[in-house]
Design a protein around this motif. Sequence first.
Motif, PDB file in Angstrom:
ATOM      1  N   ARG A  76       0.848  -1.193   0.000  1.00  9.85           N
ATOM      2  CA  ARG A  76       0.000   0.000   0.000  1.00  9.85           C
ATOM      3  C   ARG A  76       0.881   1.239   0.000  1.00  9.85           C
ATOM      4  N   PRO A  77       0.725   2.114  -0.990  1.00  9.18           N
ATOM      5  CA  PRO A  77       1.570   3.309  -1.052  1.00  9.18           C
ATOM      6  C   PRO A  77       1.368   4.195   0.179  1.00  9.18           C
ATOM      7  N   VAL A  78       2.445   4.786   0.646  1.00  7.98           N
ATOM      8  CA  VAL A  78       2.373   5.724   1.764  1.00  7.98           C
ATOM      9  C   VAL A  78       2.022   7.106   1.220  1.00  7.98           C
ATOM     10  N   PRO A  79       0.928   7.720   1.703  1.00 10.48           N
ATOM     11  CA  PRO A  79       0.572   9.065   1.230  1.00 10.48           C
ATOM     12  C   PRO A  79       1.549  10.109   1.766  1.00 10.48           C
ATOM     13  N   VAL A  80       2.005  10.974   0.879  1.00 14.18           N
ATOM     14  CA  VAL A  80       2.963  12.011   1.256  1.00 14.18           C
ATOM     15  C   VAL A  80       2.481  13.353   0.720  1.00 14.18           C
ATOM     16  N   ASN A  81       2.454  14.353   1.576  1.00 16.69           N
ATOM     17  CA  ASN A  81       2.103  15.710   1.173  1.00 16.69           C
ATOM     18  C   ASN A  81       3.375  16.563   1.217  1.00 16.69           C
ATOM     19  N   ARG A  82       4.011  16.699   0.064  1.00 27.35           N
ATOM     20  CA  ARG A  82       5.306  17.390   0.004  1.00 27.35           C
ATOM     21  C   ARG A  82       5.205  18.854   0.409  1.00 27.35           C
ATOM     22  N   ALA A  83       4.003  19.416   0.413  1.00 25.29           N
ATOM     23  CA  ALA A  83       3.833  20.816   0.799  1.00 25.29           C
ATOM     24  C   ALA A  83       4.191  21.045   2.269  1.00 25.29           C
ATOM     25  N   ASN A  84       4.198  19.965   3.051  1.00 21.88           N
ATOM     26  CA  ASN A  84       4.537  20.081   4.472  1.00 21.88           C
ATOM     27  C   ASN A  84       6.045  20.073   4.730  1.00 21.88           C
ATOM     28  N   PHE A  85       6.832  19.778   3.701  1.00 18.90           N
ATOM     29  CA  PHE A  85       8.283  19.719   3.879  1.00 18.90           C
ATOM     30  C   PHE A  85       8.880  21.123   3.879  1.00 18.90           C
ATOM     31  N   SER A  86       9.922  21.315   4.678  1.00 20.17           N
ATOM     32  CA  SER A  86      10.606  22.615   4.695  1.00 20.17           C
ATOM     33  C   SER A  86      11.406  22.819   3.412  1.00 20.17           C
ATOM     34  N   ASN A  87      11.932  21.726   2.858  1.00 21.13           N
ATOM     35  CA  ASN A  87      12.642  21.753   1.578  1.00 21.13           C
ATOM     36  C   ASN A  87      12.017  20.684   0.698  1.00 21.13           C
ATOM     37  N   PRO A  88      10.913  21.019   0.007  1.00 17.71           N
ATOM     38  CA  PRO A  88      10.114  19.996  -0.679  1.00 17.71           C
ATOM     39  C   PRO A  88      10.889  19.097  -1.631  1.00 17.71           C
ATOM     40  N   ARG A  89      11.750  19.660  -2.458  1.00 21.06           N
ATOM     41  CA  ARG A  89      12.448  18.841  -3.446  1.00 21.06           C
ATOM     42  C   ARG A  89      13.434  17.885  -2.778  1.00 21.06           C
ATOM     43  N   ARG A  90      14.266  18.429  -1.905  1.00 22.95           N
ATOM     44  CA  ARG A  90      15.266  17.591  -1.231  1.00 22.95           C
ATOM     45  C   ARG A  90      14.594  16.527  -0.373  1.00 22.95           C
ATOM     46  N   ASP A  91      13.619  16.938   0.429  1.00 19.59           N
ATOM     47  CA  ASP A  91      12.965  16.004   1.343  1.00 19.59           C
ATOM     48  C   ASP A  91      12.178  14.937   0.587  1.00 19.59           C
ATOM     49  N   SER A  92      11.556  15.329  -0.521  1.00 24.48           N
ATOM     50  CA  SER A  92      10.799  14.359  -1.320  1.00 24.48           C
ATOM     51  C   SER A  92      11.720  13.293  -1.910  1.00 24.48           C
TER      52      SER A  92
END
Length: 227
Positions: A76-92
């Motif tokens: 089951r894929p884990v849902p991720v909301n990249r908008a919550n990351f402080s550094n979206p690209r790096r953290d994603s």
Amino acid sequence: MEFLDQILFYPIERLPFFLITLIIAFTLHEFSHAYFANKFGDPTAKLLGRVTLNPAVHFDLLGIILLLIAGFGWARPVPVNRANFSNPRRDSIIVSAAGPLSNLLLAFVGCLIYAALYEFGALSAMSNDRAVDAVHIFFDTFIVLNFFLFLFNLIPLPPLDGYRIVEELAPRRIAAKMQRFEQWSILIFLLIILIPGFQKYTIRPMYETAYSFSVFFLNMFTSLFGG
């Protein structure tokens, strides 16, 4: 039994070892996604109870069935909301890479334990031949399948982790175009993987590569333990 042998991708005598491996591999893979997403500021997975090592939370029945029949599958894929990351690209990128890297880690740990058991005489000390065979089959299955899952999930096609990594690394203009064609890419990916004639150019080579990795690293660890 003959019917199962015909429809299963794996030999039926190895099926219990594949299932045990999948429980461990899929659970740690999805837990790693959820753990790092939460660590970087996105509580979505945690709120859904996905930051856990409970296998039941992460398993997808259809994904497991396909893995046993076609040689590939998913949890089951884990849902991720990249908008919550402080550094979206790096953290994603880190969150996406965490899953495949967890399988690579499991493969290395399997090689290490297997080589240690062999070099320190634990296997030769066992008096039950069937138990020795079971240990060999388990570690062979565990190591190869985890190397395979590492490689498979890095394929740069949706919905795999490799696609998410490439999407984040790509310039925004190109990433936007990739997103527009994402739904069609998933269909193309499924067709390539599911059509039997293509499997010898897709799934089979990855299993052969995973096996080559297992032989290389087992030899390396065995040499280290053997002095």
